[in-house]
Design a protein around this motif. Sequence first.
Motif, PDB file in Angstrom:
ATOM      1  N   ALA A 159      -0.998 -44.782  37.953  1.00  0.00           N
ATOM      2  CA  ALA A 159       0.402 -44.688  38.415  1.00  0.00           C
ATOM      3  C   ALA A 159       1.310 -45.421  37.446  1.00  0.00           C
ATOM      4  O   ALA A 159       1.219 -46.639  37.296  1.00  0.00           O
ATOM      5  CB  ALA A 159       0.529 -45.279  39.809  1.00  0.00           C
ATOM      6  N   SER A 168       7.510 -46.004  42.963  1.00  0.00           N
ATOM      7  CA  SER A 168       6.309 -45.181  42.807  1.00  0.00           C
ATOM      8  C   SER A 168       5.839 -44.448  44.068  1.00  0.00           C
ATOM      9  O   SER A 168       5.574 -45.066  45.111  1.00  0.00           O
ATOM     10  CB  SER A 168       5.180 -46.097  42.321  1.00  0.00           C
ATOM     11  N   ARG A 195       1.924 -45.378  44.438  1.00  0.00           N
ATOM     12  CA  ARG A 195       1.699 -46.720  45.009  1.00  0.00           C
ATOM     13  C   ARG A 195       1.914 -46.680  46.520  1.00  0.00           C
ATOM     14  O   ARG A 195       1.124 -47.232  47.291  1.00  0.00           O
ATOM     15  CB  ARG A 195       2.680 -47.702  44.338  1.00  0.00           C
ATOM     16  N   ALA A 223       3.683 -55.752  42.656  1.00  0.00           N
ATOM     17  CA  ALA A 223       2.778 -55.084  43.587  1.00  0.00           C
ATOM     18  C   ALA A 223       1.751 -56.112  44.057  1.00  0.00           C
ATOM     19  O   ALA A 223       1.277 -56.923  43.253  1.00  0.00           O
ATOM     20  CB  ALA A 223       2.084 -53.923  42.895  1.00  0.00           C
ATOM     21  N   LEU A 245      -2.489 -49.229  38.740  1.00  0.00           N
ATOM     22  CA  LEU A 245      -1.051 -49.273  38.474  1.00  0.00           C
ATOM     23  C   LEU A 245      -0.810 -49.899  37.107  1.00  0.00           C
ATOM     24  O   LEU A 245      -1.452 -50.887  36.751  1.00  0.00           O
ATOM     25  CB  LEU A 245      -0.311 -50.121  39.512  1.00  0.00           C
ATOM     26  N   THR A 259       5.634 -49.849  37.718  1.00  0.00           N
ATOM     27  CA  THR A 259       5.043 -49.564  39.035  1.00  0.00           C
ATOM     28  C   THR A 259       4.423 -50.853  39.585  1.00  0.00           C
ATOM     29  O   THR A 259       4.379 -51.062  40.795  1.00  0.00           O
ATOM     30  CB  THR A 259       3.942 -48.490  38.886  1.00  0.00           C
ATOM     31  N   ALA A 260       3.986 -51.714  38.671  1.00  0.00           N
ATOM     32  CA  ALA A 260       3.272 -52.934  39.076  1.00  0.00           C
ATOM     33  C   ALA A 260       4.142 -54.182  39.011  1.00  0.00           C
ATOM     34  O   ALA A 260       3.936 -55.124  39.769  1.00  0.00           O
ATOM     35  CB  ALA A 260       2.047 -53.126  38.184  1.00  0.00           C
TER      36      ALA A 260
END
Length: 400
Positions: A163, A169, A172, A276, A286, A290-291
């Motif tokens: 991802a 996301s 996610r 995340a 990820l 996204t993270a």
Amino acid sequence: MSSSHSPEKFDIAIVGGGPSGRIAALALVQQGLSCVLIAPSANREDGRTTALWQRSIDLLRDIGVWSAIEGSAEALKKMRMIDSTGRLFRAPEVVFDCSELGLEEFGFNILNSELNVVLEKACAAQSGLEVISDTVKTAEFGDERATLFTSGGRTISARLAVAADGRRSTLREAAGIEVKRWSYPQVAVVLNLEHRLPHQQISTEFHAATGPFTLVPLPGRQSSLVCVETAEGAANLLAMTQEELEAELERRAHSILGSFKLASKPQSFPLAGLTATSLVGPRLALVGETAHVFPPIGAQGLNLSLRDIRDLTTVVAAATRSHADIGAAALLASYEKKRFSDIRSRTNAVDVLNRSLLTEFLPVQAARSAGMYLTGKVGPLRRILMREGLAPGTAFQLHR
Ligand SMILES: Cc1cc2nc3c(=O)[nH]c(=O)nc-3n(C[C@H](O)[C@H](O)[C@H](O)COP(=O)(O)OP(=O)(O)OC[C@H]3O[C@@H](n4cnc5c(N)ncnc54)[C@H](O)[C@@H]3O)c2cc1C
């Protein structure tokens, strides 16, 4: 969710058309795996630039795109920090010089629009990589495979999904991975400038009371500017006529580069943070924003993302060599373990630096000034900070 079509099968499905998604796709497919990249077209309107440090440049070189970008990038040889807060405790100027580390340059500053186009072309030309110009609508993660359903009606099945679909996301969320979000009372105003005097490959960060005002060299007599301001201050800048804005920015830059002419339209980015709570899920890893998301201070965001990609590629390559399952839970756990402290330390460092500029609390202002004073005076400390700024865990290495 079921589909009438039988799924198209790949080893790895990478999702996201930003730099993280495309670089991850190139790095992973070059391990000899069948990969699909699901991504909308590259963003050509992104007026930002990105300063990438040596290890990130090495990754671009490894995946074969650096020679196409190099000509429109500018080397960064010195980084200067100037206290422009006008407060009681003002820090002395600090200059970081790459020659102190025996380096040719710290890294390069690259136009995002240029980087995005080069990456898009490289993905289109890469054998073994199928590019689907679409978005993922939803996803399911089973024990054996991840299944992705695109908005255009295609169904993709992969042993591992990566991802890179940004801060909001879909993957996610579909995997149920929670995030911690926070915001800052600031907006980054971003634009490129032409200036009368040469920048001499020196990046200059003025520490103002509302946040950093950073000029980063571009080829020729041009620099990119990231000006972190209050929301109201940013709105005032954006409401100015071109001449007013040029004069105001020159004033804030203390005319170190002479007079300014705008070379791009100003864009604005509200500052926010996100982490995340987990970097992996079943059949899912990820990477990039996204993270983790944090303010554009110290040029860390994409550099950190490229270290995610480097580490993920390393564990996937090792599994491929030993004919192991590239989406196994143990492999994904080892990826998460490798990334955890780097992400946490970068996020915290950028947060502390930003808040130390905003604070009206005198002891914190004094501590920041003392820190900058020591950094300017003590060579070994300066070198530790330079190494740590370029790549984590290299601060105490004596040689590159
Ligand atoms: C002002 C500013 C200056 C910065 N300067 C620097 C710097 O100098 N150095 C540095 O290292 N970093 C810098 N950064 C950080 C850097 O820009 C980001 O880390 C980087 O752009 C994030 O890239 P990404 O690919 O992870 O995410 P994004 O660029 O957000 O890409 C996400 C992609 O996913 C796509 N997508 C979304 N949903 C879906 C879906 N459902 N299906 C398929 N695709 C989807 C989107 O269209 C997009 O293409 C800066 C950031 C800002 C705001």
